[in-house]
Design an enzyme around this catalytic site. Structure first.
Site, mmCIF file in Angstrom:
data_model
loop_
_atom_site.group_PDB
_atom_site.id
_atom_site.type_symbol
_atom_site.label_atom_id
_atom_site.label_comp_id
_atom_site.label_asym_id
_atom_site.label_seq_id
_atom_site.Cartn_x
_atom_site.Cartn_y
_atom_site.Cartn_z
ATOM 1 N N HIS A 1 0.842 -1.293 -0.027
ATOM 2 C CA HIS A 1 0.036 -0.061 0.015
ATOM 3 C C HIS A 1 0.819 1.140 0.252
ATOM 4 C CE1 HIS A 1 -3.887 -1.989 1.209
ATOM 5 N NE2 HIS A 1 -2.905 -3.241 1.167
ATOM 6 N N ASP B 1 -5.534 5.540 1.827
ATOM 7 C CA ASP B 1 -5.796 4.283 1.307
ATOM 8 C C ASP B 1 -7.193 3.976 1.573
ATOM 9 O OD1 ASP B 1 -3.863 1.779 1.029
ATOM 10 O OD2 ASP B 1 -5.669 1.190 2.210
HETATM 11 N N1 UDP Z 1 8.372 -6.758 -3.246
HETATM 12 C C1 UDP Z 1 9.840 -6.546 -3.601
HETATM 13 N N2 UDP Z 1 10.344 -7.450 -2.963
HETATM 14 C C2 UDP Z 1 9.938 -8.772 -2.284
HETATM 15 C C3 UDP Z 1 8.703 -8.702 -2.140
HETATM 16 C C4 UDP Z 1 7.650 -7.871 -2.520
HETATM 17 O O1 UDP Z 1 10.069 -5.399 -3.937
HETATM 18 O O2 UDP Z 1 10.910 -9.519 -2.090
HETATM 19 C C5 UDP Z 1 7.477 -5.568 -3.511
HETATM 20 C C6 UDP Z 1 6.754 -5.738 -5.085
HETATM 21 O O3 UDP Z 1 7.481 -5.422 -6.160
HETATM 22 C C7 UDP Z 1 5.575 -5.137 -5.016
HETATM 23 C C8 UDP Z 1 5.112 -4.974 -3.700
HETATM 24 O O4 UDP Z 1 6.538 -5.131 -2.832
HETATM 25 O O5 UDP Z 1 5.816 -3.734 -5.263
HETATM 26 C C9 UDP Z 1 4.046 -5.992 -2.996
HETATM 27 O O6 UDP Z 1 3.080 -5.558 -3.407
HETATM 28 P P1 UDP Z 1 1.761 -6.642 -3.780
HETATM 29 O O7 UDP Z 1 0.677 -5.790 -4.186
HETATM 30 O O8 UDP Z 1 2.334 -7.584 -5.143
HETATM 31 O O9 UDP Z 1 1.508 -7.681 -2.667
HETATM 32 P P2 UDP Z 1 1.216 -7.622 -0.987
HETATM 33 O O10 UDP Z 1 2.794 -7.508 -0.488
HETATM 34 O O11 UDP Z 1 0.570 -6.263 -1.032
HETATM 35 O O12 UDP Z 1 0.595 -8.759 -0.919
#
Ligand code: UDP
Length: 457
Positions: free
Chosen positions: A18, A101
């Site tokens: 977020h 948000d």
């Molecule tokens: N992300 C990252 N490295 C990691 C895990 C996640 O850069 O090891 C980033 C990914 O590129 C994205 C965000 O964290 O921008 C995760 O958002 P997403 O909506 O995909 O999933 P959530 O974590 O909210 O379930």
């Protein structure tokens, strides 16, 4: 600073998926001359660059340090609200709008107290938000709770989606319908619906039908599609610093063939259960593909949960073809490398957009929240993905999962579509692209609002 300055409060929910896109939105507004104060907590403050621009500022608020969504939001409302009211009223250039948000529905009250409009920031796409709005407005019932395959349909949403009941977000499925937690989630969503406008991290060409649907449902046109929101510089530090050396990782990828590597990551919050981890690692072993596997490492807050760990000896068994990251992966760097051909993803919306702009084929393994909807979009409607598994309910046995993983790098039809859609996504954020025009329109409206009578918002 001039008092005529348009000043926006950008208020993220404190979770990486977020915070990351809202900071990118803040930077986009700053690039158009808007002053933005990002409301941060100690845990996400480091994500806002300190030297970006004098127009990008932060206000530090107390950390919730809690685990459950409802508790975090309640903490923020109780502890941040009074500080914010005071701060905003005494600011030399008081905020003229709040972009917050979609978990922070209560900020509509804050906005009303300050006499400014509240815009919902949706870190989900328009399809997923259409489903959420419909759920909380129309309250569909589970007609047959005994039947594990009983379904919920949404005939009013374009393409009439249908879901097994177990794929509906758990906040809605709570056994105690009408109980405090359920009521809290409903109130939150209804406050979003009542807010002045909505800003999406998505783009018109991706979800046009759903944007039209949302505008119709809301009864106004104040809906902006500004995505994919991406960092303009330093993609390697997005969302946190990488646990591994980017140099080593790139060197490893450089020595692989084009589109031959599968990248596996389940976002910033999802821990695989022990059995999911076993199935996944066994399938990666059997598949014979080259892969980068990124997994979360639990801290003490997650001690009570069942979380799988990389099995011992796994690293040795896949030596030479597997690169394992236990911690934070530089996801954008990996996805945009020419060697990466497919992405096994939990379908968090940021990951979906990042997969799209990289033109990789996606393999979907949704786990909850909006992820089943996102998977439906990329597999059934956009044709850029194939199903790998679903939650804990539908996980194929290791040999079959291995076949899907291995097959993903050779999918021709999906690859052609993925490359087309990558070009469309990149066009949206280039000069004169739809998302840039929407951003201009939003900024103009924010400027105009500053000069409106208070009771017209
Ligand atoms: N992300 C990252 N490295 C990691 C895990 C996640 O850069 O090891 C980033 C990914 O590129 C994205 C965000 O964290 O921008 C995760 O958002 P997403 O909506 O995909 O999933 P959530 O974590 O909210 O379930």
């Amino acid at each position: 600073m001039s008092t005529a300055q348009t000043h926006v409060l950008a208020y993220p929910f404190p979770s990486s998926g977020h915070v990351i896109p809202l900071i990118d939105l803040a930077k986009a507004l700053v690039s158009r001359g808007v002053l933005v104060t990002v409301l941060v907590t100690p845990s996400n403050q480091p994500l806002v660059p300190t030297n970006h621009s004098p127009l990008l500022r932060t206000l530090l608020l107390p950390n919730p340090n809690l685990n459950r969504l409802v508790e975090i939001v309640a903490f923020m409302r109780e502890n941040h609200y009074p500080t914010l009211i005071n701060w905003a009223r005494n600011h030399p250039s008081p905020p003229s709008a709040i972009i917050s948000d979609f978990f922070l529905g209560w900020t509509l009250h804050l906005a009303r107290d300050l006499n400014v409009p509240r815009l919902v920031f949706s870190p989900s796409g328009a399809f997923a938000l259409s489903v959420s709005y419909s759920l909380w407005r129309n309250l569909p019932e589970n007609d047959n709770p005994e039947d594990p395959d009983s379904v919920v349909s949404f005939p009013n949403i374009p393409n009439s989606p249908v879901y097994p009941w177990w794929q509906i977000p758990h906040q809605f499925r709570l056994a105690e319908r009408g109980g405090p937690e359920w009521a809290f989630s409903q109130e939150n969503m209804l406050l979003n619906i009542d807010s002045w406008g909505v800003v999406f991290n998505s783009f018109l060409d991706l979800e046009q039908d759903y944007f039209d649907h949302i505008k119709k449902e809301l009864g106004h046109q104040r809906v902006w599609a500004l995505g994919p929101l991406l960092p303009l510089t330093e993609p390697e530090n997005r969302g946190g610093s990488s646990t591994v050396s980017c140099h080593d990782l790139i060197e490893w990828l450089d020595s692989r063939e084009n589109s031959s590597v599968v990248y596996v990551c389940f976002g910033s919050r999802t821990f695989l259960t022990s059995s999911q981890m076993e199935d996944l690692t066994r399938a990666l072993e059997l598949s014979g593909v080259h892969f980068v596997l990124s997994v979360r490492v639990p801290d003490e807050r997650h001690a009570a949960q069942d979380h799988g760990r990389i099995p011992s000896g796994f690293g040795d068994r896949v030596r030479g073809r597997g690169f394992v990251i236990e911690g934070w992966a530089p996801q954008l760097v990996i996805l945009s490398h020419r060697a990466v051909g497919s992405f096994l993803t939990h379908c968090g919306w940021n990951s979906v957009l990042e997969g799209l702009v990289s033109g990789v084929v996606m393999l979907t393994w949704p786990m909850g929240a909006d992820q089943y909807t996102n998977a439906k979009l990329v597999v059934d409607q956009l044709g850029v993905a194939v199903r790998a598994a679903e939650g804990t309910e539908k996980v194929p046995e290791a040999r079959e999962l291995a076949k899907r993983i291995e097959g993903s790098v050779g999918r021709r039809k999906e690859r052609v579509r993925a490359e087309e859609l990558r070009d469309t996504a990149l066009r949206a954020i280039k000069e004169n692209g739809t998302s840039q025009k929407e951003l201009d329109a939003l900024v103009k409206q924010l400027h105009d609002l500053k000069h409106q009578q208070p009771n017209t918002i």
